[in-house]
Design a protein around this motif. Structure first.
Motif, PDB file in Angstrom:
ATOM      1  N   GLU A 286     -11.756  -6.105  14.483  1.00 58.89           N
ATOM      2  CA  GLU A 286     -12.793  -5.854  13.475  1.00 58.89           C
ATOM      3  C   GLU A 286     -12.219  -5.391  12.144  1.00 58.89           C
ATOM      4  OE1 GLU A 286     -15.317  -3.037  15.348  1.00 58.89           O
ATOM      5  OE2 GLU A 286     -16.446  -4.546  16.495  1.00 58.89           O
ATOM      6  N   ARG A 287     -10.978  -4.912  12.138  1.00 62.80           N
ATOM      7  CA  ARG A 287     -10.372  -4.427  10.905  1.00 62.80           C
ATOM      8  C   ARG A 287      -9.468  -5.462  10.236  1.00 62.80           C
ATOM      9  NH1 ARG A 287     -10.449   1.166  10.648  1.00 62.80           N
ATOM     10  NH2 ARG A 287      -8.428   1.286   9.610  1.00 62.80           N
ATOM     11  N   LEU A 288      -9.264  -6.609  10.920  1.00 62.29           N
ATOM     12  CA  LEU A 288      -8.406  -7.646  10.353  1.00 62.29           C
ATOM     13  C   LEU A 288      -9.235  -8.669   9.577  1.00 62.29           C
ATOM     14  CD1 LEU A 288      -5.980  -8.332  13.346  1.00 62.29           C
ATOM     15  CD2 LEU A 288      -5.561  -6.924  11.318  1.00 62.29           C
ATOM     16  N   PRO A 289      -8.642  -9.315   8.570  1.00 67.21           N
ATOM     17  CA  PRO A 289      -9.348 -10.352   7.803  1.00 67.21           C
ATOM     18  C   PRO A 289      -9.315 -11.695   8.536  1.00 67.21           C
ATOM     19  CG  PRO A 289      -7.184  -9.992   6.856  1.00 67.21           C
ATOM     20  CD  PRO A 289      -7.324  -9.000   7.966  1.00 67.21           C
ATOM     21  N   LEU A 290     -10.255 -11.886   9.457  1.00 73.59           N
ATOM     22  CA  LEU A 290     -10.245 -13.071  10.305  1.00 73.59           C
ATOM     23  C   LEU A 290     -11.378 -14.043   9.982  1.00 73.59           C
ATOM     24  CD1 LEU A 290      -9.465 -11.432  13.774  1.00 73.59           C
ATOM     25  CD2 LEU A 290      -7.853 -12.271  12.043  1.00 73.59           C
ATOM     26  N   ASN A 291     -12.266 -13.703   9.087  1.00 80.28           N
ATOM     27  CA  ASN A 291     -13.397 -14.586   8.791  1.00 80.28           C
ATOM     28  C   ASN A 291     -13.051 -15.560   7.662  1.00 80.28           C
ATOM     29  OD1 ASN A 291     -15.080 -13.471  10.742  1.00 80.28           O
ATOM     30  ND2 ASN A 291     -15.739 -11.841   9.367  1.00 80.28           N
ATOM     31  N   ARG A 292     -13.946 -16.512   7.434  1.00 82.26           N
ATOM     32  CA  ARG A 292     -13.722 -17.521   6.402  1.00 82.26           C
ATOM     33  C   ARG A 292     -14.165 -17.009   5.034  1.00 82.26           C
ATOM     34  NH1 ARG A 292     -16.111 -22.907   9.494  1.00 82.26           N
ATOM     35  NH2 ARG A 292     -14.673 -22.844  11.273  1.00 82.26           N
ATOM     36  N   PRO A 293     -13.400 -17.350   4.000  1.00 83.25           N
ATOM     37  CA  PRO A 293     -13.788 -16.884   2.659  1.00 83.25           C
ATOM     38  C   PRO A 293     -14.917 -17.714   2.042  1.00 83.25           C
ATOM     39  CG  PRO A 293     -11.754 -18.125   2.546  1.00 83.25           C
ATOM     40  CD  PRO A 293     -12.082 -18.021   3.990  1.00 83.25           C
ATOM     41  N   LEU A 294     -15.169 -18.910   2.582  1.00 84.21           N
ATOM     42  CA  LEU A 294     -16.217 -19.788   2.055  1.00 84.21           C
ATOM     43  C   LEU A 294     -17.176 -20.152   3.184  1.00 84.21           C
ATOM     44  CD1 LEU A 294     -14.071 -22.242  -0.134  1.00 84.21           C
ATOM     45  CD2 LEU A 294     -15.415 -20.294  -0.941  1.00 84.21           C
ATOM     46  N   ASP A 295     -18.410 -20.427   2.820  1.00 87.41           N
ATOM     47  CA  ASP A 295     -19.400 -20.839   3.802  1.00 87.41           C
ATOM     48  C   ASP A 295     -19.135 -22.272   4.259  1.00 87.41           C
ATOM     49  OD1 ASP A 295     -20.611 -18.379   3.446  1.00 87.41           O
ATOM     50  OD2 ASP A 295     -22.057 -19.125   1.973  1.00 87.41           O
ATOM     51  N   GLY A 296     -19.508 -22.565   5.499  1.00 85.85           N
ATOM     52  CA  GLY A 296     -19.362 -23.925   6.001  1.00 85.85           C
ATOM     53  C   GLY A 296     -17.929 -24.253   6.379  1.00 85.85           C
ATOM     54  N   GLU A 297     -17.686 -25.556   6.549  1.00 83.78           N
ATOM     55  CA  GLU A 297     -16.347 -26.022   6.903  1.00 83.78           C
ATOM     56  C   GLU A 297     -15.416 -25.922   5.696  1.00 83.78           C
ATOM     57  OE1 GLU A 297     -15.241 -26.870   9.841  1.00 83.78           O
ATOM     58  OE2 GLU A 297     -17.203 -26.494  10.772  1.00 83.78           O
ATOM     59  N   LEU A 298     -14.172 -25.518   5.980  1.00 87.61           N
ATOM     60  CA  LEU A 298     -13.190 -25.386   4.905  1.00 87.61           C
ATOM     61  C   LEU A 298     -12.504 -26.731   4.656  1.00 87.61           C
ATOM     62  CD1 LEU A 298     -11.534 -21.973   5.867  1.00 87.61           C
ATOM     63  CD2 LEU A 298     -13.490 -22.399   4.352  1.00 87.61           C
ATOM     64  N   GLU A 299     -12.371 -27.063   3.379  1.00 86.83           N
ATOM     65  CA  GLU A 299     -11.699 -28.305   2.976  1.00 86.83           C
ATOM     66  C   GLU A 299     -10.405 -27.936   2.248  1.00 86.83           C
ATOM     67  OE1 GLU A 299     -12.549 -32.408   0.416  1.00 86.83           O
ATOM     68  OE2 GLU A 299     -14.165 -30.931   0.738  1.00 86.83           O
ATOM     69  N   ALA A 357      -6.825  -2.756   6.659  1.00 86.18           N
ATOM     70  CA  ALA A 357      -6.066  -1.794   7.452  1.00 86.18           C
ATOM     71  C   ALA A 357      -4.675  -2.327   7.765  1.00 86.18           C
ATOM     72  CB  ALA A 357      -6.815  -1.498   8.754  1.00 86.18           C
ATOM     73  N   ASN A 358      -3.788  -1.407   8.110  1.00 85.75           N
ATOM     74  CA  ASN A 358      -2.456  -1.740   8.629  1.00 85.75           C
ATOM     75  C   ASN A 358      -1.604  -2.520   7.638  1.00 85.75           C
ATOM     76  OD1 ASN A 358      -3.216  -0.635  11.245  1.00 85.75           O
ATOM     77  ND2 ASN A 358      -4.406  -2.521  11.517  1.00 85.75           N
ATOM     78  N   GLY A 359      -1.771  -2.249   6.325  1.00 81.80           N
ATOM     79  CA  GLY A 359      -0.925  -2.866   5.301  1.00 81.80           C
ATOM     80  C   GLY A 359      -1.297  -4.285   4.943  1.00 81.80           C
ATOM     81  N   LEU A 360      -2.429  -4.794   5.403  1.00 88.89           N
ATOM     82  CA  LEU A 360      -2.861  -6.155   5.086  1.00 88.89           C
ATOM     83  C   LEU A 360      -3.733  -6.157   3.842  1.00 88.89           C
ATOM     84  CD1 LEU A 360      -3.782  -7.485   8.640  1.00 88.89           C
ATOM     85  CD2 LEU A 360      -2.005  -8.427   7.151  1.00 88.89           C
ATOM     86  N   THR A 361      -3.526  -7.166   2.998  1.00 87.32           N
ATOM     87  CA  THR A 361      -4.367  -7.372   1.824  1.00 87.32           C
ATOM     88  C   THR A 361      -4.701  -8.859   1.718  1.00 87.32           C
ATOM     89  OG1 THR A 361      -2.448  -7.651   0.368  1.00 87.32           O
ATOM     90  CG2 THR A 361      -3.392  -5.417   0.540  1.00 87.32           C
ATOM     91  N   THR A 362      -5.812  -9.149   1.050  1.00 80.94           N
ATOM     92  CA  THR A 362      -6.203 -10.543   0.789  1.00 80.94           C
ATOM     93  C   THR A 362      -6.524 -10.691  -0.690  1.00 80.94           C
ATOM     94  OG1 THR A 362      -8.482  -9.984   1.420  1.00 80.94           O
ATOM     95  CG2 THR A 362      -7.101 -11.009   3.103  1.00 80.94           C
ATOM     96  N   ARG A 363      -6.210 -11.899  -1.217  1.00 83.60           N
ATOM     97  CA  ARG A 363      -6.471 -12.181  -2.630  1.00 83.60           C
ATOM     98  C   ARG A 363      -7.350 -13.421  -2.750  1.00 83.60           C
ATOM     99  NH1 ARG A 363      -0.568 -11.310  -5.710  1.00 83.60           N
ATOM    100  NH2 ARG A 363      -0.372  -9.069  -5.220  1.00 83.60           N
TER     101      ARG A 363
END
Length: 425
Positions: A286-299, A357-363
């Motif tokens: 739950e603390r990791l960035p595992l979801n998609r940044p865009l809705d729907g299928e990613l292209e 968490a745990n030193g992870l970042t997303t841009r």
């Protein structure tokens, strides 16, 4: 003359004699008959008295036997009553134990549900068993027997004697004699047997629910570990560093479970370490960035790694992945965290950086609009901006990066992990 007179006198004397003899004979016969009658009557009376005396003695003996039977039946009824009292007390104790066990099953099921771990209906729904209350009698086919409490001994309901008449005749659709009624003691015993069987079934259902939970936990643990393996992170290290952020607490009241007490306790005891492990993995996920940044299928238009730079056509390291999308499409946070950058940043254009968490970042770069501010706390799925083509970009798309301790890593790892977990836990 003298001779005639003498003959007449003789004749009278003879008649008188005959009359006297007849009278004497009659008197003697009457006396004998009277004596015989009196004697006969006394013998008949003696026999009548003897017969009535014998009958009286027989009645008294029969009454004594009936009294002995009544005493024996009363003693047996008391023994049966005590036996029913003991059985009811045992069933009440087992029902209380059943209720206590069910509260444990419900607590485990509710804790798993609150963590988003699905459990079966058998574990979700509490077993609604009808408990024996102190003031509530057990009823079975018209027989009432009270549970053993201080208010008094159990008392069977009085049996109503049926009246002889039309009601005793079999119904027109029946053939033969009417079925004999079942004795109250037998009906009470049957009711207690049914309660005992019901408790056994409920106990088996509770054990089955725990085993179902154990199987669910095993499958969930396997799924979580398989998904986290896609990230190529040291999950043990991350789990040890993971801290509880929710508002929980309270005094410590340990739950002492003896595994040797029975299969229920043994199964519940074996669940404890597995529950802890699954909760730890679940909290990490739950603390990791595992979801998609865009809705729907990613292209995907450009992947992570080395590529030909779109402007210089020379070899260059692409530190993220480019996802094609329409201008203005919503961009969402892939995990919970805190916004550490929300501004225009050179070649990134409009960029938002989120610290997890745990030193992870997303841009999230090249956006046409930034919809969060510096220091804002976001959750997974929070709208943070819109797709654009700002900065060093050839067209509308989203540049998405994942970094660990400042170094870029392939974001596909986390997206694959998220795909494995989607709809699974």
């Amino acid at each position: 003359m003298t001779g005639v007179l003498s003959r007449r006198n003789f004749t009278i004397s003879r008649s008188t004699a005959l009359f006297g003899l007849s009278l004497l004979a009659l008197t003697t016969a009457w006396s004998g008959a009277t004596s015989w009658y009196i004697l006969r009557k006394d013998d008949l009376a003696a026999r009548l008295i003897s017969r009535e005396t014998s009958r009286q003695y027989a009645y008294e003996d029969r009454i004594a036997v009936l009294r002995a039977d009544v005493d024996r039946l009363a003693s047996r009824a008391l023994l049966d009553q005590d036996g029913v009292e003991a059985r009811v007390g045992e069933i009440a104790t087992r029902q209380a134990e059943l209720e206590s066990r069910q509260s444990l099953v419900n607590a485990v099921a509710e804790s798993l549900q609150s963590a988003g771990i699905g459990v079966s209906q058998a574990a979700k729904n509490p077993l609604r068993q009808r408990m024996i209350k102190p003031e509530e009698p057990i009823r079975a086919s018209g027989v009432t027997s009270f549970a053993p409490f201080a208010s008094g001994k159990p008392t069977p309901a009085p049996e109503t004697l049926p009246l002889r008449g039309a009601d005793d005749r079999p119904a027109p659709w029946q053939s033969g004699e009417a079925e004999e009624p079942v004795p109250p003691a037998k009906r009470v015993a049957g009711a207690l047997i049914q309660l005992d069987q019901s408790i056994e079934r409920s106990s088996a259902a509770q054990l089955a629910a725990l085993r179902d939970i154990d199987q669910t936990l095993g499958e969930t643990q396997k799924t979580l570990r398989g998904a986290l393996a896609e990230t190529r992170l040291d999950t043990d290290k991350l789990a040890a560093a993971n801290s509880v952020t929710k508002g929980v607490g309270g005094p410590l009241v340990p739950l002492n479970i003896d595994p040797a007490a029975g299969p229920f306790e043994a199964t519940l005891s074996s669940l404890q370490p597995r529950i802890a492990a699954v909760f730890g993995l679940r909290g990490l996920v739950e603390r990791l960035p595992l979801n998609r940044p865009l809705d729907g299928e990613l292209e995907l238009s450009s992947n992570y790694g080395y590529r030909a730079d779109p402007f210089t056509r020379g070899a260059a390291l692409h530190t993220g992945m480019d996802l094609r999308a329409e201008h203005g499409a919503p961009v969402r946070a892939t995990g919970p965290g805190k916004v550490v950058t929300a501004e225009y940043s050179g070649g990134y254009g409009n960029m938002v950086e989120i610290e997890h968490a745990n030193g992870l970042t997303t841009r999230y770069a090249h956006m046409s609009a930034i919809l969060v501010s510096l220091g804002q706390t976001v959750t997974s799925g929070t709208l943070i901006g819109r797709v654009g083509s700002t900065g060093r970009s050839t067209g509308p798309h989203l540049h998405y990066e994942t970094r660990l301790d400042g170094d870029p890593i392939d974001p596909n790892r986390f997206l694959r992990a998220g795909n494995k977990l989607a709809g699974r836990v």
